[in-house]
Enzyme design. Structure first.
Site, short mmCIF file in Angstrom:
data_model
loop_
_atom_site.label_atom_id
_atom_site.label_comp_id
_atom_site.label_asym_id
_atom_site.label_seq_id
_atom_site.Cartn_x
_atom_site.Cartn_y
_atom_site.Cartn_z
N THR A 17 100.22 -84.22 92.18
CA THR A 17 98.99 -83.93 91.46
C THR A 17 97.76 -84.54 92.14
OG1 THR A 17 100.43 -84.22 89.54
CG2 THR A 17 98.12 -83.83 89.09
N ARG A 21 101.68 -90.30 96.89
CA ARG A 21 101.96 -91.58 96.24
C ARG A 21 103.37 -92.02 96.52
NH1 ARG A 21 99.05 -91.24 90.35
NH2 ARG A 21 97.06 -90.71 91.31
N SER A 112 96.17 -94.84 91.36
CA SER A 112 95.63 -94.71 90.02
C SER A 112 96.18 -95.71 89.02
CB SER A 112 95.85 -93.28 89.53
OG SER A 112 95.15 -93.05 88.35
N HIS A 113 96.85 -95.22 88.00
CA HIS A 113 97.33 -96.06 86.90
C HIS A 113 98.69 -96.66 87.20
CE1 HIS A 113 98.55 -91.95 86.75
NE2 HIS A 113 99.63 -92.30 86.09
N LYS A 125 94.57 -90.13 98.93
CA LYS A 125 94.17 -88.76 98.64
C LYS A 125 92.92 -88.42 99.43
CE LYS A 125 91.92 -90.13 94.34
NZ LYS A 125 91.67 -89.88 92.93
N ASP A 276 91.44 -97.31 84.16
CA ASP A 276 92.70 -97.47 84.91
C ASP A 276 92.46 -98.06 86.30
OD1 ASP A 276 91.54 -95.22 86.07
OD2 ASP A 276 93.48 -94.31 86.52
N ASP A 278 92.03 -96.99 89.33
CA ASP A 278 90.97 -96.48 90.20
C ASP A 278 89.72 -96.06 89.44
OD1 ASP A 278 92.39 -94.34 89.13
OD2 ASP A 278 91.86 -93.01 90.78
N ASP A 280 89.09 -93.85 86.99
CA ASP A 280 88.75 -92.49 86.54
C ASP A 280 89.24 -92.17 85.14
OD1 ASP A 280 91.41 -92.32 87.27
OD2 ASP A 280 91.15 -90.71 88.73
N ARG A 281 90.07 -93.04 84.55
CA ARG A 281 90.54 -92.76 83.19
C ARG A 281 89.82 -93.66 82.19
NH1 ARG A 281 96.91 -91.50 83.03
NH2 ARG A 281 97.00 -90.27 84.94
N GLU A 362 91.16 -84.10 80.33
CA GLU A 362 92.61 -83.99 80.31
C GLU A 362 93.16 -84.93 79.26
OE1 GLU A 362 94.71 -83.10 84.21
OE2 GLU A 362 93.36 -84.70 84.78
N GLU A 363 94.29 -84.54 78.69
CA GLU A 363 94.93 -85.36 77.66
C GLU A 363 95.35 -86.73 78.17
OE1 GLU A 363 98.28 -86.19 78.21
OE2 GLU A 363 98.10 -84.99 80.05
N SER A 364 95.47 -86.86 79.49
CA SER A 364 95.92 -88.11 80.10
C SER A 364 94.79 -89.13 80.23
CB SER A 364 96.52 -87.81 81.47
OG SER A 364 95.57 -87.11 82.26
N LYS A 375 87.20 -87.25 87.43
CA LYS A 375 87.05 -87.79 86.09
C LYS A 375 86.47 -89.19 86.22
CE LYS A 375 92.03 -88.86 85.81
NZ LYS A 375 92.80 -88.07 86.78
N ARG A 495 107.32 -84.76 81.05
CA ARG A 495 106.28 -84.95 80.03
C ARG A 495 106.41 -83.85 78.98
NH1 ARG A 495 103.53 -88.91 82.48
NH2 ARG A 495 102.66 -88.64 84.57
C1 VG1 Z 1 98.94 -87.33 85.73
C2 VG1 Z 1 98.23 -86.75 84.53
C3 VG1 Z 1 97.14 -85.80 84.98
C4 VG1 Z 1 96.19 -86.53 85.94
C5 VG1 Z 1 96.97 -87.15 87.09
C6 VG1 Z 1 96.11 -88.00 87.97
O1 VG1 Z 1 99.56 -86.31 86.45
O2 VG1 Z 1 99.12 -86.07 83.67
O3 VG1 Z 1 96.46 -85.30 83.86
O4 VG1 Z 1 95.25 -85.64 86.47
O5 VG1 Z 1 98.01 -87.98 86.57
O6 VG1 Z 1 95.52 -89.03 87.23
P1 VG1 Z 1 101.12 -85.98 86.33
O7 VG1 Z 1 101.38 -84.90 87.33
O8 VG1 Z 1 101.85 -87.25 86.59
O9 VG1 Z 1 101.33 -85.53 84.92
V1 VG1 Z 1 95.03 -90.47 87.98
O10 VG1 Z 1 94.16 -91.31 86.93
O11 VG1 Z 1 95.82 -90.36 89.24
O12 VG1 Z 1 93.93 -90.16 89.10
CO CO Z 2 93.24 -92.80 87.90
#
Ligand code: VG1
Ligand code: CO
Length: 542
Positions: A17, A21, A112-113, A125, A276, A278, A280-281, A362-364, A375, A495
């Protein structure tokens, strides 16, 4: 200097996504990070003499890869690198720097998280010139190149000093170390009514922000405490640590539990938020109320006009497919378009560039707008504060009034982490087989209306993305969605997204899991989750 790669250690796993990673030891293999970075450069055209932005979330191995990336950018012919001081740039700040300085693109180092540290996660990325994540045609090209790469170019020079702002040189290339916060803070001031927020805070409104020992610490300190006058200590865990203090820098109810409990206590502050790894959340918790990311998107969209940057109204709203339909009702009321995209921010880029959508989510726990192409956690916090300052109501009142006006979308995500990859793939394959037979079937009171595997037709570049998640819609607007994560680093993560629409205000105060119990049971029955994964319970419920 050209280094010949004898074996390609990259393997054959497609970047998911958000880029590549892996665990840190994987990245530490000889030539591994270099191969990926060279594969990025090999997939681009026309960057000679151009600017590349480089920064990361400060996690373990960040500085090492930044040094490699700078030396490789020089050897590949970039004209200039802009890098955040200390190697720091939050994802939204990197997006802003790319746009503001008209860079060719950027390399953002983050997982990210996901947790950080010597045995935890790392990621790379690539973002394109609009500041957003590389679209699929670019990531596909990068992946293809990783399969064939046989050498990379790197300047044979000492490390550059990342801790002093100003310009240095690597061979013919200029490297400018920039303040990672200044441009971003300036952008935020241009969008929001800082005077109104400052007055709110001066009037005793209490804000707490948990930076989770990740990248947003310096940004939140500068903006919330310095520019908006929140008392010292309002920003917690503000020093970015290579291992995030041993925690998951994931702002959800599990990993930001302490903040949640603070906000539920009788003497809770007025507003709590977190971001989070980085940046963005976002997590939004008002006193006595956790705002689901899907609701937050809808509420921000419905009230965005209260902030100066959005006073003209919104062109459209975009949300990822698994995100709840709460935003759809706002779009309908505003008379604007609602776009439903696959998971991942890269799918919003075209809509934002073309001016079709202004706010995306996004729901995340990702929300953002056309101000950058990622984001943006702090942006969401500041928009909330701007709305709170303008409406002079509590977050709880705002949420409850929103539900009363639009109905409530009960929503939860159940994650089954580190599941056996074959079992997870088998589950999805079996589900896809079943789809055609589901419509018309009843599970207790729930009757399936439609069932499909989501595919997205980009209205701008006409590209098609298939197999983006299985969704089963029931009569009355409830649904369950299944997909495999593209960001996990061990095994597979399943998920399951569960949603139920409740128009009746008398039924808006149910416990979320209880309100969704019948759908949760049906999800298991349809996908055979327990038997196929061997798991009795999800690993994380958000
Ligand atoms: C997850 C989330 C998605 C988000 C992605 C990157 O992806 O569900 O909504 O865009 O992480 O977020 P996945 O494929 O694991 O469901 V982050 O904060 O990396 O930049
Ligand atoms: Co992130």
């Amino acid at each position: 200097m050209m280094i010949t790669v004898s074996t390609n250690p990259y393997g054959d796993q497609k970047p998911g996504t958000s880029g590549l990673r892996k665990k840190v030891p994987v990245f530490q293999q000889k030539n591994y990070a270099e191969n990926f970075i060279q594969s990025i450069f090999d997939s681009l055209e026309g960057y000679e003499g151009e600017t590349l932005v480089i920064g990361g979330d400060g996690r373990y191995y960040n500085r090492d890869v930044i040094q490699k990336a700078i030396k490789m950018a020089a050897a590949n012919g970039f004209g200039r690198v802009l890098v955040g001081r200390g190697g720091i740039l939050s994802t939204p700040a990197a997006s802003n720097v790319i746009r503001k300085y008209k860079a060719f693109g950027g390399i953002v180092l983050s997982a990210s998280h996901n947790p950080g540290g010597p045995t935890e996660d790392f990621g790379i990325k690539y973002n394109v010139g609009n500041g957003g994540p590389a679209p699929e045609r670019v990531t596909d090209a990068i992946f293809a190149r990783t399969q064939a790469i046989d050498s990379y170019r790197i300047a044979d020079v000492p490390d550059i000093n990342l801790d002093v702002e100003g310009t240095q040189h690597v061979e013919d290339m200029a490297v400018t170390v920039i303040d990672p916060v200044a441009d971003y803070a300036e952008l935020m001031e241009s969008l929001f009514d800082f005077a109104a927020i400052r007055a709110l805070i001066a009037g005793g409104f209490r804000v707490v922000f948990d930076a989770m020992s990740a990248v947003t610490g310096p940004y939140a300190k500068e903006i919330l405490e310095k520019r908006l006058g929140a008392p010292k200590g309002s920003v917690m865990n503000f020093i970015p640590l290579p291992d995030f203090g041993g925690h998951h820098p994931d702002p959800n109810l599990v990993h930001a539990r302490a903040l949640y409990e603070t906000m539920m206590a009788p003497d809770a502050p007025d507003f709590g938020a977190a971001s989070d790894g980085d940046g963005d959340r976002n997590l939004i918790v008002g006193r006595g109320i956790f705002v689901t990311p899907s609701d937050s998107l809808a509420i921000l969209a419905a009230n965005a006009h209260l902030a100066p940057g959005y006073a003209q109204g919104l062109a459209g709203i975009a949300r990822s497919m698994p995100t709840s339909g709460a935003a759809d009702r706002v779009a309908e009321k505003l008379g604007i378009s609602l776009y439903e995209t696959p998971t991942g921010w890269k799918f919003f880029g075209n809509l934002l560039d073309e001016g079709l959508a202004t706010i995306c989510g996004e729901e995340s726990a990702g929300t953002g707008s056309n101000h950058v192409r990622e984001k943006d956690g702090l942006w969401a916090v500041l928009l909330w504060l701007n709305i709170l300052a303008a409406r002079k109501e509590s977050a709880l009142d705002i949420v409850q009034k929103h539900w009363a006006a639009y109905g409530r979308n009960y929503y939860s995500r159940h994650d089954y982490e580190a599941v056996d990859t074959d079992a997870a793939n088998g589950l999805m394959a079996a589900l896809r087989e079943k789809l055609a037979g589901l419509p018309g079937k009843s599970y207790g009171a729930l009757k399936v209306e439609t069932a499909d595997d989501f595919s997205y037709h980009d209205p701008v570049d006409k590209s098609v993305s298939m197999n983006q998640g299985v969704r089963v819609l029931f009569e009355g607007g409830s649904r369950v969605v299944f997909r495999l994560s593209g960001t996990g680093t061990s095994g597979a993560t399943l998920r399951v997204y569960i949603e139920r629409y409740e128009p009746d205000p008398a039924r808006h105060d149910l416990d979320t899991q209880a309100a969704l119990a019948d759908l949760i049971a049906v999800a298991d029955e349809i996908a055979e989750i327990k038997t196929r994964t061997g798991r009795e319970e999800p690993s994380v419920v958000t």
